[in-house]
Design an enzyme around this catalytic site. Structure first.
Site, PDB file in Angstrom:
ATOM      1  N   LEU A  64       0.838  -1.197   0.000  1.00 14.07           N
ATOM      2  CA  LEU A  64       0.000   0.000   0.000  1.00 14.07           C
ATOM      3  C   LEU A  64       0.872   1.246   0.000  1.00 14.07           C
ATOM      4  O   LEU A  64       0.378   2.350  -0.116  1.00 14.07           O
ATOM      5  CB  LEU A  64      -0.928  -0.019   1.216  1.00 14.07           C
ATOM      6  CG  LEU A  64      -1.763  -1.312   1.327  1.00 14.07           C
ATOM      7  CD1 LEU A  64      -2.584  -1.309   2.611  1.00 14.07           C
ATOM      8  CD2 LEU A  64      -2.685  -1.466   0.114  1.00 14.07           C
ATOM      9  N   ARG A  65       2.168   1.060   0.150  1.00 11.36           N
ATOM     10  CA  ARG A  65       3.154   2.136   0.080  1.00 11.36           C
ATOM     11  C   ARG A  65       2.973   3.186   1.157  1.00 11.36           C
ATOM     12  O   ARG A  65       3.417   4.315   1.007  1.00 11.36           O
ATOM     13  CB  ARG A  65       3.136   2.803  -1.308  1.00 11.36           C
ATOM     14  CG  ARG A  65       3.573   1.892  -2.432  1.00 11.36           C
ATOM     15  CD  ARG A  65       4.957   1.352  -2.225  1.00 11.36           C
ATOM     16  NE  ARG A  65       5.508   0.802  -3.475  1.00 11.36           N
ATOM     17  CZ  ARG A  65       6.588   0.029  -3.517  1.00 11.36           C
ATOM     18  NH1 ARG A  65       7.210  -0.314  -2.407  1.00 11.36           N
ATOM     19  NH2 ARG A  65       7.049  -0.408  -4.668  1.00 11.36           N
ATOM     20  N   ASP A 306       0.755  -9.798  -5.733  1.00  7.41           N
ATOM     21  CA  ASP A 306       2.039  -9.186  -5.355  1.00  7.41           C
ATOM     22  C   ASP A 306       2.058  -7.721  -5.790  1.00  7.41           C
ATOM     23  O   ASP A 306       3.039  -7.225  -6.350  1.00  7.41           O
ATOM     24  CB  ASP A 306       3.215  -9.957  -5.957  1.00  7.41           C
ATOM     25  CG  ASP A 306       4.517  -9.657  -5.216  1.00  7.41           C
ATOM     26  OD1 ASP A 306       4.450  -9.073  -4.120  1.00  7.41           O
ATOM     27  OD2 ASP A 306       5.597  -9.995  -5.745  1.00  7.41           O
TER      28      ASP A 306
END
Lengths: 424, 317
Positions: A64-65, A306
């Site tokens: 999700l950074r 991924d």
């Protein structure tokens, strides 16, 4: 709110369900299939003619950074991407910046994600502090904060004594450890599968032994420690074999594969297309075929997107300098179905690998549409084609090998806990 | 995922030269033939032809190489082009500017041709993909991948001495793994119909599955050279010499250095080639480098003519 979904084809491999029937949702749960419960009164009716209703997808790896890389993606953009892809439960790896090695960071992530009222987020805690492979993280504290397991993400733990201790400590409390089986040294400097294509293109290779050596080490340490291990992103035929043997031995081992590794090989790198840079690298066609067999016989428990948002500056560079990974949350469903069609596998069986199996693997009450289960659902049109473009992708990560291509199957509605969280 | 090679136009004409892989035999033969008239240009009093008059050739060297850059510069000047040398390794990228930003700036300067050297395999493909249409890109060496003009000049040299390729045995010796010269040479030889291409080196310096490129692999140099018509030596980079790939330069020379004794296994009229710069006493013994069978200096002369032919071809002159 009572919701009635009519005329749907219901598919749920966990209960061997594949039939046309109505679905009734009340108080956030599946109330009934087929016949309405006594005294039923719908507040909302959805006509799902021509559509498939399946359990919401469970994705075992979605970056999700957040925190740290908000220029690449934000929680808002990626959570929207998840439900736009029919993903209602996701596991996020701890390789954020700072890494998820502090209970406060995990609580913050859970709270921020929860406030969005979209997919359910299950974080993995860092197995070692700072993912540095030196000191153990506070696993008990992190579990209390909401971590479902521990991982060192793509950072290999080179010190095998630390790995041994980490497995021992996790096993003390029964926590699962998620490991990327890639030896740090054998694959050092490598950017593509060590084989004919890399040799021809002059790309330094990551040998299959980087994976098999790591799996062998992990399996040996599992025997000694009794730890439960999940292997992330198996990439090779030899790797699948080792997993199959370890499972036959009765070890508490599970494994997943990235959807791109089921569909693509090193041949697809073509003329150095950085979109085809992955970690572990895409391997040879024989490896791809062995991965497919592994998924079908259950050696590989789950297929994951991924999901890795990578911005343009990290992809518009020579292949060897490109950041590995691709956006995937919105493509997991269509690509899984595309793969199933290619290998002539049933839609229901393939869907189980992105719903029931990964749900069971993380012990989540998800991946099923049995009465009493939370109404986490994905409704999709299996016949609809759509173009993957920078505009159609909700994720802030626009880079994928499928950009500017048409794919089949499109999510039209996603529900989480009986709430409509996405309508396409 | 393009279906035709990015260096060719839709009707098969050469618009860039990015790699030998992807060229037909006819493409290569045409380039070699086109070089013939340019060989004599260097012998004239006025060493210039006006084919590229008014064109700007940018030498973009992201990796330093005075020799290769100079031969391209001479080739371009003999074609009457304006040459701009940019040593980018030392400037922009060191300041963090991306390759494509650098390129956008150069495109704005109205270049007609980029001659690119880069340490990353495939970088010239990225540049060709983003260059304005009509701007030609010539790969002057990218990572371990390709060095197509070197392969062409090597083929020109072999053809000059051996006339044809169909009955030749060619041995390529040394660090095949890291060599773009070897990769391009193998493609050129197999495409031109050379039936026997051998690579010779220790297992640490032979690429995985290299036999799939149509070569045989030898680890015993004397046996590998048996009956060869051409011996192509490769340069061994300093950084490979002491580490996990090789124990020492001395030991490498013992097994894989070209000496009179080993050369005696080849045909008596075999030629010895080297792309330069040479490490005397590491990959080749000095008397051999300077000996009768050595064609190392003619390679340099032919190199300029071949590069002139390539430049003229990609701009359609």
């Amino acid at each position: 709110m009572n919701i009635e979904i009519q005329n749907a084809r219901l598919i749920d491999a966990s209960t061997s369900l594949d039939r046309a029937a109505s679905l009734f949702i009340a108080e956030g749960q599946i109330a009934a299939l087929g016949d309405a419960p006594a005294g039923w009164k719908a507040d909302k009716t959805l006509d799902a003619r021509g559509k498939v209703v399946c359990p919401g997808l469970v994705d075992l790896s979605a970056r999700l950074r957040e925190p740290g890389s908000e220029h690449k993606a934000t929680l808002e953009s990626e959570m929207l991407a998840a439900v736009a892809g029919g993903v209602t439960t996701l596991v996020c790896p701890p390789d954020t910046d700072p890494v998820l090695d502090e209970p406060g960071l995990v609580e913050m992530l859970k709270r921020r994600a929860g406030a969005l009222l979209q997919a359910r987020v299950h974080p993995l805690g860092a197995l070692t502090r700072g993912l540095r492979g030196e000191a153990l993280s506070e696993m008990v504290e992190l579990t209390d904060a909401g971590c479902i397991g521990f991982s060192n993400a793509h950072q290999a733990i080179t010190d095998t004594q630390v790995l041994f201790r980490a497995l021992q400590y996790a096993a003390t409390f029964g926590y699962p450890v998620w490991l990327a089986p890639q030896d740090a040294y054998l694959g050092r400097g490598g950017i593509a599968h060590d084989g004919e294509v890399a040799s021809r293109l002059g790309l330094s290779g990551v040998p299959v032994s980087a994976e098999t050596v790591a799996i062998s080490t992990i399996v040996t340490l599992m025997r000694d420690t009794g730890a439960r291990v999940h292997l992330m992103r198996i990439s090779s035929a030899a790797g699948v074999d080792l997993v199959r043997r370890a499972k036959a031995e009765g070890l508490p081992l599970t494994a997943d594969v990235g959807i791109h590794h089921l569909l693509l090989t090193d041949r697809d790198i073509g003329y150095f297309d950085p979109q085809l840079r992955f970690a572990p690298p895409l391997r040879a066609p024989a490896d791809r075929d062995a991965l497919a067999r592994g998924v079908m016989d259950g050696t590989l428990d789950a297929i994951t997107s991924d999901h890795t948002p990578v911005d343009d500056d990290e992809k518009n560079v020579p292949f060897g300098e490109a950041t590995p990974g691709a956006t995937g949350l919105e493509l997991l469903l269509p690509l899984t179905l595309k793969w199933a069609e290619q290998v002539r596998w049933g839609m229901a069986e393939a869907l189980a690998r992105v719903t029931a199996s990964p749900a069971r693997l993380i012990g989540a009450q998800a991946g099923t549409i049995a009465p009493g289960a939370p109404a986490d659902l994905c409704i999709f049109d299996p016949a609809a084609y759509w173009a993957v473009t920078r505009e159609t992708l909700r994720s802030q990560g626009k880079n994928t090998p499928w950009l500017r291509r048409e794919i089949q199957a499109r999510v039209v509605t996603t529900l989480v806990g009986g709430r409509l969280v996405y309508t396409g | 995922m393009p279906t035709y090679h990015p260096q060719l136009t839709a009707d098969g004409q050469l618009k860039h030269l990015l790699s030998i892989d992807g060229l037909s035999r006819a493409h290569i033969e045409r380039l070699l033939e086109a070089a013939d008239p340019f060989v004599s240009v260097g012998d004239r009093e006025v060493k210039k032809v006006p084919l590229l008059r008014g064109k700007s050739v940018f030498n973009l060297f992201f990796e330093n190489s005075t020799r290769t850059r100079t031969t391209f510069e001479i080739a371009a000047k003999r074609l009457s082009a304006d040459v701009i040398n940019l040593n980018i390794g030392a400037s922009s990228t060191a300041k963090g500017e991306s390759l494509l930003d650098t390129l956008a700036n150069l495109v704005a300067m109205n270049a007609d041709m980029f001659v690119v050297r880069h340490s990353e395999s495939g970088a010239p493909f990225l540049i060709a993909q983003h260059a304005k249409s009509g701007v030609a890109v010539i790969n002057a060496g990218d990572g371990r991948h390709a060095h197509p003009t070197q392969a062409l000049l090597d083929m020109y040299t072999i053809r000059h001495y051996k006339k044809s390729f169909h009955n030749l045995s060619v041995a390529i010796v040394g660090d095949i793994l890291h060599s773009r010269v070897a990769r391009s040479g193998i493609h050129a030889l197999t495409t031109l119909g050379c039936p026997d291409v051998r690579v010779i080196g220790p297992k640490t310096l032979i690429p995985t599955d290299v036999h799939r490129m149509g070569v045989s692999v030898h680890h015993d140099m004397a046996r590998g050279l048996e009956g060869c018509d051409v011996v192509m030596m490769l340069r061994l980079q300093n950084e490979r010499m002491n580490g996990a790939l090789l124990p020492s330069a001395h030991e490498f020379f013992k097994s894989y250095g070209l000496t009179a004794q080993k050369l005696a296994r080849a045909k008596p009229n075999a030629i010895v080639m080297h792309p330069g710069p040479m490490n005397r006493g590491v990959e080749i013994d000095s008397p051999i480098a300077d000996g009768q069978q050595s064609v190392i200096l003619p390679q340099v002369t032919f190199g300029i003519a071949v590069r002139m032919a390539v430049m003229a071809s990609v701009v359609g002159a």
